[in-house]
Design a protein around this motif. Sequence first.
Motif, PDB file in Angstrom:
ATOM      1  N   GLY A 148       0.993 -35.554   1.810  1.00 57.30           N
ATOM      2  CA  GLY A 148       1.098 -36.942   2.277  1.00 57.30           C
ATOM      3  C   GLY A 148       1.319 -37.882   1.108  1.00 57.30           C
ATOM      4  O   GLY A 148       0.724 -38.954   1.043  1.00 57.30           O
ATOM      5  N   ARG A 149       2.133 -37.459   0.147  1.00 57.17           N
ATOM      6  CA  ARG A 149       2.470 -38.219  -1.072  1.00 57.17           C
ATOM      7  C   ARG A 149       1.269 -38.456  -1.983  1.00 57.17           C
ATOM      8  O   ARG A 149       1.339 -39.240  -2.909  1.00 57.17           O
ATOM      9  CB  ARG A 149       3.153 -39.565  -0.728  1.00 57.17           C
ATOM     10  N   ARG A 150       0.157 -37.795  -1.712  1.00 56.48           N
ATOM     11  CA  ARG A 150      -0.978 -37.904  -2.636  1.00 56.48           C
ATOM     12  C   ARG A 150      -0.640 -37.116  -3.893  1.00 56.48           C
ATOM     13  O   ARG A 150       0.049 -36.094  -3.807  1.00 56.48           O
ATOM     14  CB  ARG A 150      -2.247 -37.314  -2.003  1.00 56.48           C
ATOM     15  N   ARG A 151      -1.153 -37.600  -5.046  1.00 52.88           N
ATOM     16  CA  ARG A 151      -0.937 -36.837  -6.278  1.00 52.88           C
ATOM     17  C   ARG A 151      -2.171 -36.916  -7.170  1.00 52.88           C
ATOM     18  O   ARG A 151      -3.011 -37.809  -7.004  1.00 52.88           O
ATOM     19  CB  ARG A 151       0.315 -37.307  -7.018  1.00 52.88           C
ATOM     20  N   ALA A 152      -2.251 -35.968  -8.103  1.00 52.07           N
ATOM     21  CA  ALA A 152      -3.403 -35.930  -9.012  1.00 52.07           C
ATOM     22  C   ALA A 152      -2.904 -35.699 -10.423  1.00 52.07           C
ATOM     23  O   ALA A 152      -1.917 -34.993 -10.624  1.00 52.07           O
ATOM     24  CB  ALA A 152      -4.339 -34.796  -8.607  1.00 52.07           C
ATOM     25  N   SER A 153      -3.604 -36.311 -11.398  1.00 49.45           N
ATOM     26  CA  SER A 153      -3.225 -36.026 -12.779  1.00 49.45           C
ATOM     27  C   SER A 153      -4.428 -36.146 -13.699  1.00 49.45           C
ATOM     28  O   SER A 153      -5.427 -36.794 -13.377  1.00 49.45           O
ATOM     29  CB  SER A 153      -2.082 -36.933 -13.235  1.00 49.45           C
ATOM     30  N   MET A 154      -4.309 -35.472 -14.863  1.00 46.11           N
ATOM     31  CA  MET A 154      -5.365 -35.522 -15.875  1.00 46.11           C
ATOM     32  C   MET A 154      -4.931 -36.509 -16.941  1.00 46.11           C
ATOM     33  O   MET A 154      -3.763 -36.500 -17.353  1.00 46.11           O
ATOM     34  CB  MET A 154      -5.541 -34.139 -16.518  1.00 46.11           C
ATOM     35  N   TYR A 155      -5.864 -37.325 -17.394  1.00 44.80           N
ATOM     36  CA  TYR A 155      -5.534 -38.313 -18.428  1.00 44.80           C
ATOM     37  C   TYR A 155      -6.302 -37.983 -19.710  1.00 44.80           C
ATOM     38  O   TYR A 155      -7.484 -37.621 -19.666  1.00 44.80           O
ATOM     39  CB  TYR A 155      -5.915 -39.724 -17.956  1.00 44.80           C
ATOM     40  N   TYR A 156      -5.635 -38.130 -20.852  1.00 40.09           N
ATOM     41  CA  TYR A 156      -6.288 -37.941 -22.152  1.00 40.09           C
ATOM     42  C   TYR A 156      -5.739 -38.984 -23.112  1.00 40.09           C
ATOM     43  O   TYR A 156      -4.525 -39.015 -23.360  1.00 40.09           O
ATOM     44  CB  TYR A 156      -6.022 -36.516 -22.664  1.00 40.09           C
ATOM     45  N   VAL A 157      -6.608 -39.854 -23.623  1.00 44.25           N
ATOM     46  CA  VAL A 157      -6.147 -40.933 -24.508  1.00 44.25           C
ATOM     47  C   VAL A 157      -5.671 -40.353 -25.846  1.00 44.25           C
ATOM     48  O   VAL A 157      -6.256 -39.412 -26.367  1.00 44.25           O
ATOM     49  CB  VAL A 157      -7.292 -41.970 -24.722  1.00 44.25           C
ATOM     50  N   LYS A 158      -4.574 -40.909 -26.372  1.00 42.91           N
ATOM     51  CA  LYS A 158      -4.090 -40.429 -27.671  1.00 42.91           C
ATOM     52  C   LYS A 158      -3.472 -41.583 -28.471  1.00 42.91           C
ATOM     53  O   LYS A 158      -2.969 -42.562 -27.886  1.00 42.91           O
ATOM     54  CB  LYS A 158      -3.086 -39.284 -27.512  1.00 42.91           C
ATOM     55  N   PRO A 159      -3.523 -41.467 -29.797  1.00 42.35           N
ATOM     56  CA  PRO A 159      -2.930 -42.532 -30.604  1.00 42.35           C
ATOM     57  C   PRO A 159      -1.413 -42.541 -30.447  1.00 42.35           C
ATOM     58  O   PRO A 159      -0.834 -41.549 -30.012  1.00 42.35           O
ATOM     59  CB  PRO A 159      -3.309 -42.168 -32.050  1.00 42.35           C
ATOM     60  N   GLY A 160      -0.773 -43.638 -30.802  1.00 45.38           N
ATOM     61  CA  GLY A 160       0.691 -43.703 -30.710  1.00 45.38           C
ATOM     62  C   GLY A 160       1.123 -45.021 -30.111  1.00 45.38           C
ATOM     63  O   GLY A 160       0.315 -45.952 -29.950  1.00 45.38           O
ATOM     64  N   ALA A 161       2.411 -45.092 -29.748  1.00 44.42           N
ATOM     65  CA  ALA A 161       2.984 -46.348 -29.270  1.00 44.42           C
ATOM     66  C   ALA A 161       2.310 -46.815 -27.973  1.00 44.42           C
ATOM     67  O   ALA A 161       2.059 -48.015 -27.787  1.00 44.42           O
ATOM     68  CB  ALA A 161       4.483 -46.173 -29.047  1.00 44.42           C
ATOM     69  N   GLY A 162       1.997 -45.866 -27.081  1.00 42.42           N
ATOM     70  CA  GLY A 162       1.356 -46.223 -25.810  1.00 42.42           C
ATOM     71  C   GLY A 162      -0.015 -46.838 -26.051  1.00 42.42           C
ATOM     72  O   GLY A 162      -0.396 -47.823 -25.417  1.00 42.42           O
ATOM     73  N   PHE A 163      -0.756 -46.249 -26.981  1.00 39.92           N
ATOM     74  CA  PHE A 163      -2.095 -46.761 -27.321  1.00 39.92           C
ATOM     75  C   PHE A 163      -1.983 -48.188 -27.847  1.00 39.92           C
ATOM     76  O   PHE A 163      -2.712 -49.088 -27.413  1.00 39.92           O
ATOM     77  CB  PHE A 163      -2.731 -45.848 -28.383  1.00 39.92           C
ATOM     78  N   ALA A 164      -1.042 -48.408 -28.767  1.00 39.75           N
ATOM     79  CA  ALA A 164      -0.880 -49.746 -29.370  1.00 39.75           C
ATOM     80  C   ALA A 164      -0.496 -50.768 -28.305  1.00 39.75           C
ATOM     81  O   ALA A 164      -1.015 -51.896 -28.290  1.00 39.75           O
ATOM     82  CB  ALA A 164       0.174 -49.691 -30.477  1.00 39.75           C
TER      83      ALA A 164
END
Length: 324
Positions: free
Chosen positions: A260-276
């Motif tokens: 039903g379009r549900r989704r799951a994901s794992m998140y892990y913080v990391k340094p880099g452009a996204g963090f900044a």
Amino acid sequence: MEIVLTGKGGPEMLRVAEGSKPRPGKGQLLVRTEATGVSFAEVQMLRGRYPLQPKFPFVPGYDLVGRVVGTGERVVALTRTGAWRDEVVIPAKIAVPISEDVDPGVAAAVAMNGVTAWEMLHVTAKVRAGQTVLVHGASGGVGSLLVQLARLAGARVIGTASAGKHDLLRSLGAEPVDYRKGDVTAQVRALAPDGVDAVFDHVGGKSLDESWSLLAPGGVLANYGSAGTLRDSGHPLRPYVGTARRMAWWQLRRLVGMTGRRRASMYYVKPGAGFAKALTEVLRLVAAGSLTPHIDRRMPLTEAAEALTLLSTGQATGKIILEA
Ligand SMILES: NC(=O)c1ccc[n+]([C@@H]2O[C@H](COP(=O)([O-])OP(=O)(O)OC[C@H]3O[C@@H](n4cnc5c(N)ncnc54)[C@H](OP(=O)(O)O)[C@@H]3O)[C@@H](O)[C@H]2O)c1
């Protein structure tokens, strides 16, 4: 001066040590620490339960705010370990310059935690106004920021926490659920009979199945920890293997259109452009007065053992900051 975690056990395993004078090499910076956070990762490391467990002895400290020796520039860095020192050598590429105007303790309270909350909310789950979200551990360092960011995004927030911390949840705009009373699923269903659009789950293990079952069609489960398996035995990576299996199973079912379009994901913080980028967004909200990290207390770095005792025994709400 540095704080050394000498072995597995309780906070008594932490020692204040002289340490050697760190010298930066090529591509590195020497940073004089102003503030550094105490986080659940250090509780796991103390018990030997962190998924990427460092070998003892080591200096903990996941993030820091400080000034670069030589230039005086204020930076934030995600170090994972090693920040509980008065002077720290870091790779220059992980240093994120920040404004002079921000209080270093406040910046430390939103460094790892704020970026984690912001990325999960806006990148992973893409929460929109009018949606309903469930934040587990809503009284904690990450959770209390997630609640505030979700409210700012215009979402309704249901948050789990122990009963003594429900007033804080209400003050942040969340509807509290006592996870220690049991049957979290039934308690959340009573508040949101049609399910929720996103769940932020740091508990892991069987909680993930319950979180998944609470998702409305199109909903997102973001897993970012395994707090519920702290007392398990066996290899510290084992719970994450179970999580990866669940993720693979849900992804497979999603591919054949069975979720039903549900989704799951794992998140892990990391340094880099996204963090900044996320840190800049979070600090902008702090400067505007829209986001206020809940700092339980500020303590001298030399009292790291006491700080970890408070966090690991549930006596802290929000973030504890160590000042060098
Ligand atoms: N993946 C990533 O990149 C990432 C980054 C940062 C943090 N994390 C994870 O995020 C979580 C929170 O970290 P933090 O530093 O914010 O920790 P924290 O300040 O200690 O907050 C954790 C909160 O979780 C609640 N809690 C503890 N055990 C629980 C359980 N079995 N079921 C439900 N709630 C429980 C506690 O609530 P009460 O005190 O009310 O009982 C506490 O407020 C940790 O699991 C950490 O590993 C992950």
